[in-house]
Design a protein around this motif. Sequence first.
Motif, mmCIF file in Angstrom:
data_model
loop_
_atom_site.group_PDB
_atom_site.id
_atom_site.type_symbol
_atom_site.label_atom_id
_atom_site.label_comp_id
_atom_site.label_asym_id
_atom_site.label_seq_id
_atom_site.Cartn_x
_atom_site.Cartn_y
_atom_site.Cartn_z
ATOM 1 N N ALA A 51 -25.182 9.746 33.861
ATOM 2 C CA ALA A 51 -26.424 9.359 34.538
ATOM 3 C C ALA A 51 -27.058 8.156 33.848
ATOM 4 O O ALA A 51 -27.594 7.258 34.520
ATOM 5 N N LEU A 52 -26.984 8.106 32.523
ATOM 6 C CA LEU A 52 -27.521 6.966 31.788
ATOM 7 C C LEU A 52 -26.746 5.700 32.141
ATOM 8 O O LEU A 52 -27.351 4.638 32.376
ATOM 9 N N ALA A 53 -25.415 5.802 32.176
ATOM 10 C CA ALA A 53 -24.597 4.641 32.532
ATOM 11 C C ALA A 53 -24.927 4.164 33.941
ATOM 12 O O ALA A 53 -25.037 2.955 34.193
ATOM 13 N N GLN A 54 -25.114 5.109 34.859
ATOM 14 C CA GLN A 54 -25.456 4.735 36.241
ATOM 15 C C GLN A 54 -26.829 4.059 36.292
ATOM 16 O O GLN A 54 -27.025 3.089 37.038
ATOM 17 N N ALA A 55 -27.765 4.545 35.489
ATOM 18 C CA ALA A 55 -29.098 3.940 35.461
ATOM 19 C C ALA A 55 -29.048 2.524 34.904
ATOM 20 O O ALA A 55 -29.723 1.621 35.415
ATOM 21 N N VAL A 56 -28.234 2.304 33.877
ATOM 22 C CA VAL A 56 -28.100 0.960 33.305
ATOM 23 C C VAL A 56 -27.476 0.017 34.322
ATOM 24 O O VAL A 56 -27.902 -1.137 34.456
ATOM 25 N N VAL A 57 -26.473 0.497 35.057
ATOM 26 C CA VAL A 57 -25.865 -0.329 36.109
ATOM 27 C C VAL A 57 -26.917 -0.722 37.137
ATOM 28 O O VAL A 57 -26.995 -1.879 37.568
ATOM 29 N N ALA A 58 -27.749 0.228 37.541
ATOM 30 C CA ALA A 58 -28.792 -0.060 38.532
ATOM 31 C C ALA A 58 -29.816 -1.054 37.984
ATOM 32 O O ALA A 58 -30.243 -1.976 38.693
ATOM 33 N N LEU A 59 -30.207 -0.897 36.735
ATOM 34 C CA LEU A 59 -31.205 -1.793 36.143
ATOM 35 C C LEU A 59 -30.657 -3.210 35.983
ATOM 36 O O LEU A 59 -31.373 -4.192 36.213
ATOM 37 N N THR A 60 -29.393 -3.325 35.593
ATOM 38 C CA THR A 60 -28.813 -4.665 35.460
ATOM 39 C C THR A 60 -28.644 -5.313 36.829
ATOM 40 O O THR A 60 -28.828 -6.528 36.972
ATOM 41 N N TRP A 61 -28.310 -4.507 37.848
ATOM 42 C CA TRP A 61 -28.276 -5.063 39.205
ATOM 43 C C TRP A 61 -29.645 -5.599 39.587
ATOM 44 O O TRP A 61 -29.763 -6.699 40.152
ATOM 45 N N LEU A 62 -30.698 -4.846 39.264
ATOM 46 C CA LEU A 62 -32.056 -5.277 39.584
ATOM 47 C C LEU A 62 -32.387 -6.588 38.868
ATOM 48 O O LEU A 62 -33.010 -7.490 39.454
ATOM 49 N N ALA A 63 -31.960 -6.711 37.612
ATOM 50 C CA ALA A 63 -32.221 -7.943 36.856
ATOM 51 C C ALA A 63 -31.540 -9.142 37.508
ATOM 52 O O ALA A 63 -32.146 -10.220 37.632
ATOM 53 N N PHE A 64 -30.300 -8.983 37.960
ATOM 54 C CA PHE A 64 -29.593 -10.086 38.616
ATOM 55 C C PHE A 64 -30.233 -10.406 39.972
ATOM 56 O O PHE A 64 -30.284 -11.570 40.373
ATOM 57 N N ALA A 65 -30.720 -9.379 40.670
ATOM 58 C CA ALA A 65 -31.381 -9.612 41.950
ATOM 59 C C ALA A 65 -32.695 -10.370 41.753
ATOM 60 O O ALA A 65 -33.009 -11.309 42.507
#
Length: 229
Positions: free
Chosen positions: A45-59
């Motif tokens: 779940a932590l890895a999935q959250a980091v993926v989502a947050l980094t996607w948000l940063a690129f967006a």
Amino acid sequence: MESPPDRLARWDRASRIPLVALGALFVVSYAAFVLGTELPAALRALAQAVVALTWLAFAVDYAARLALAGRGSRWRYVLGHPLELLAVLLPVFRALRVVDLVRRLPALRTGSGSAIRAGIVVGAAVWATVFVLFIALSTLLVERDAPGATITDLGDALWWACVTLATVGYGDVYPVTGLGRLLAVVLMLGGIVIIGVTSGTVVSAIAERVRAGGSGGAAGAGGERAPAP
């Protein structure tokens, strides 16, 4: 008052290193999420959250670049920077965006013409490696639990990605889902680009060596010519 190109250049300089760091974090987290099926649920779940947050940063970065490009130049920016848009849409292009950001760091952009060509070849090899790895990871994620799946582990995914990139296509493993087949199309198109850029650079380097050798030979022949009496 700064012009839009100046504001955009300043944003690019300021955001490059943070995006590289976030991109590296994304690469590790995405691989852990896909491959870490035996990890505790909290870590996944932590890895999935980091993926989502980094996607948000690129967006957010892409939205900021569009805003800074100026009202009349936004479509031109979209068409001129396709990798940045694709990085928001697909994880594999986010990884390639990280490679592109690293390649554009000032410390790596100096050198002679030969060094630049060598850098292009090395960069293409890195792009190909990251491209194959992330297409394999993405395909494994969408395929392994599908009915009738033939790509069920990382070994299968990497084998399929390599033979598809090389246009061999043995057909022993293949995607069965719509998204998996879409990733296969992306892989094939990317392979054409990577192979074309690399082969073009190599041919250019060989042609330059041949021209340099011919010029040296002519100069040598001229040097041996006896002076006129």
